[in-house]
Design an enzyme around this catalytic site. Structure first.
Site, PDB file in Angstrom:
ATOM      1  N   CYS A 265       0.238  -0.568   2.710  1.00  0.00           N
ATOM      2  CA  CYS A 265       0.928  -0.182   3.943  1.00  0.00           C
ATOM      3  C   CYS A 265       0.245   1.035   4.578  1.00  0.00           C
ATOM      4  O   CYS A 265      -0.910   0.956   4.975  1.00  0.00           O
ATOM      5  CB  CYS A 265       2.407   0.065   3.646  1.00  0.00           C
ATOM      6  SG  CYS A 265       3.439   0.204   5.119  1.00  0.00           S
ATOM      7  N   HIS A 349       3.613  -5.409   1.736  1.00  0.00           N
ATOM      8  CA  HIS A 349       4.322  -4.817   0.604  1.00  0.00           C
ATOM      9  C   HIS A 349       4.304  -5.793  -0.572  1.00  0.00           C
ATOM     10  O   HIS A 349       5.161  -6.671  -0.665  1.00  0.00           O
ATOM     11  CB  HIS A 349       5.767  -4.496   0.991  1.00  0.00           C
ATOM     12  CG  HIS A 349       5.906  -3.281   1.837  1.00  0.00           C
ATOM     13  ND1 HIS A 349       6.368  -2.080   1.352  1.00  0.00           N
ATOM     14  CD2 HIS A 349       5.621  -3.062   3.145  1.00  0.00           C
ATOM     15  CE1 HIS A 349       6.374  -1.173   2.316  1.00  0.00           C
ATOM     16  NE2 HIS A 349       5.921  -1.757   3.418  1.00  0.00           N
ATOM     17  N   GLU A 351       5.209  -5.376  -3.521  1.00  0.00           N
ATOM     18  CA  GLU A 351       6.404  -5.244  -4.369  1.00  0.00           C
ATOM     19  C   GLU A 351       7.597  -5.968  -3.773  1.00  0.00           C
ATOM     20  O   GLU A 351       8.642  -6.094  -4.419  1.00  0.00           O
ATOM     21  CB  GLU A 351       6.737  -3.763  -4.567  1.00  0.00           C
ATOM     22  CG  GLU A 351       7.585  -3.129  -3.482  1.00  0.00           C
ATOM     23  CD  GLU A 351       6.896  -2.990  -2.133  1.00  0.00           C
ATOM     24  OE1 GLU A 351       7.593  -2.773  -1.132  1.00  0.00           O
ATOM     25  OE2 GLU A 351       5.659  -3.106  -2.060  1.00  0.00           O
TER      26      GLU A 351
END
EC number: 6.3.5.5
Length: 374
Positions: A265, A349, A351
């Site tokens: 990011c 992202h 995750e």
């Protein structure tokens, strides 16, 4: 009795609806997010600082809220805009309804507006400055507030949301069956820069054997190198990377010292700036959990979670940098790797939280990179 609320855009558009959170006035950049779930994770994600988040899915709040789903220790989004909030959440983990959670956290929110109309405005005109007002309504005051908002471009928000003190992190992801966090024996010492890091990122690194030290955004490179890390992680974060010259300076040092680097990011954009590339403001950005991204090496398409309003200008990347991923929505850059240094980054992202886990293998790649260096 339900309190009234309004949303005012800088172009003069006014939406009237119902207050479903705290009363007050909040300003920010109005964006839309296409995720169907994960509203609590979105609101507590520091990457959403100074943003009024519109959720395009019509029913938000079905599963209530629980402390375990927070991605930070507070709500960072400036406000919430939705079509409908169910009266009764239904989920075995729910501790509180979304409306009560918003009110308790002091978050201004509006429901009952045409979010499809709002999304079309944002898609066609780009992200708008806006003002949310709930309780005592003054349209003129809200309009003035929307116009006076300076905007996110040029704001150094990383140092605003970052931790003020360093700390260690050991917990992995939550095992819901056992109601405990997974743990792994630490093998690699990793320093994670907190530009607005989400807790689930730290969990996924810890679960893979990373002994994590989280440091403030402005920590100089020499202080990090004194910890003798096996790798450096550059976290997600809000706003414009351009003012973060302190971060770029530190990253240049790590590149020179050949310390393994993994950025996501905002961290991806900062790595790009450190090698001389430019980062540009996008029209309405990428915000959602269903964004298709192609791995240019394998040709594989992955569905990813995204939240960014700036993008790396590929034309400005130097010859020693390879483009690894690209968005299939608009062709913007989604990943890079340095050819002569162990460093890579990804715009989305991996995750998730919320979203799919198609690209969580990038965490494994970071581990492999550190293992090769050691």
């Amino acid at each position: 009795m339900t309190e009234h609320a309004i949303l005012v855009l800088e172009d003069g558009t006014v939406f009237e609806g119902d207050a479903v959170g705290a009363n007050g006035l909040s300003v920010g950049e109005v964006v839309f997010n296409t995720a169907l779930t994960g509203y609590q994770e979105i609101l507590t994600d520091p990457s959403y600082a100074y943003q009024l988040v519109t959720l395009t899915y019509p029913h938000i709040g079905n599963t209530g809220c629980t402390d375990q789903d927070d991605e930070a220790n507070k709500v960072w989004a400036a406000g919430l805009i939705v079509r409908d909030v169910p009266r009764r959440p239904s989920n075995w983990r729910s501790q509180i309804s979304l409306s009560d959670w918003l009110a308790a956290r002091g978050v201004v929110a509006i429901a009952g507006i045409d979010t499809r109309k709002l999304t079309r405005i944002l898609r066609e005109k780009g992200a708008q400055h806006g003002a949310l007002m709930a309780g005592e309504i003054d349209v003129g005051k809200a309009q003035d507030a929307a116009h006076q908002f300076a905007g996110i471009k040029g704001m150094d928000l990383a140092k605003v949301v970052s931790t003020k003190q360093g700390y260690s992190w050991y917990e992995g992801q939550l095992d819901l069956d056992r109601n405990e966090c997974k743990r792994a024996a630490p093998q690699y010492k990793v320093v994670a820069y907190d530009y607005g890091v989400k807790l689930n990122i730290l969990r996924m690194l810890a679960e893979r054997g990373c002994d994590l030290t989280v440091v403030p955004a402005q920590t100089p490179a020499d202080e990090v190198l004194a910890l003798c890390p096996d790798g450096v992680f550059l976290s997600n974060g809000p706003g414009d990377p351009e003012p973060c010259d302190y971060a770029v300076a530190a990253i240049k040092t790590f590149i020179m010292r050949r310390v393994p680097i993994f950025g996501i990011c905002l961290g991806h954009q900062l790595l790009a700036q450190a090698v001389g590339a430019r980062v540009v403001k996008m029209s309405h950005g990428h915000h959602g959990a269903n964004h298709p991204v192609q791995d240019l090496r394998s040709g594989r398409v992955m569905i990813t979670s995204q939240n960014h309003g700036f993008a790396v200008d590929e034309a400005t990347l130097p010859n020693n940098v390879r483009v690894t991923h690209r968005s299939l929505f608009d062709g913007t850059n989604q990943g890079i790797e340095l050819l002569d240094v162990p460093a890579f980054s990804f715009q989305g992202h991996p995750e998730a939280s919320p979203g799919p886990h198609d690209v969580d293998v990038l965490f494994d790649r970071f581990i492999t990179m550190m293992a090769a260096q050691s």
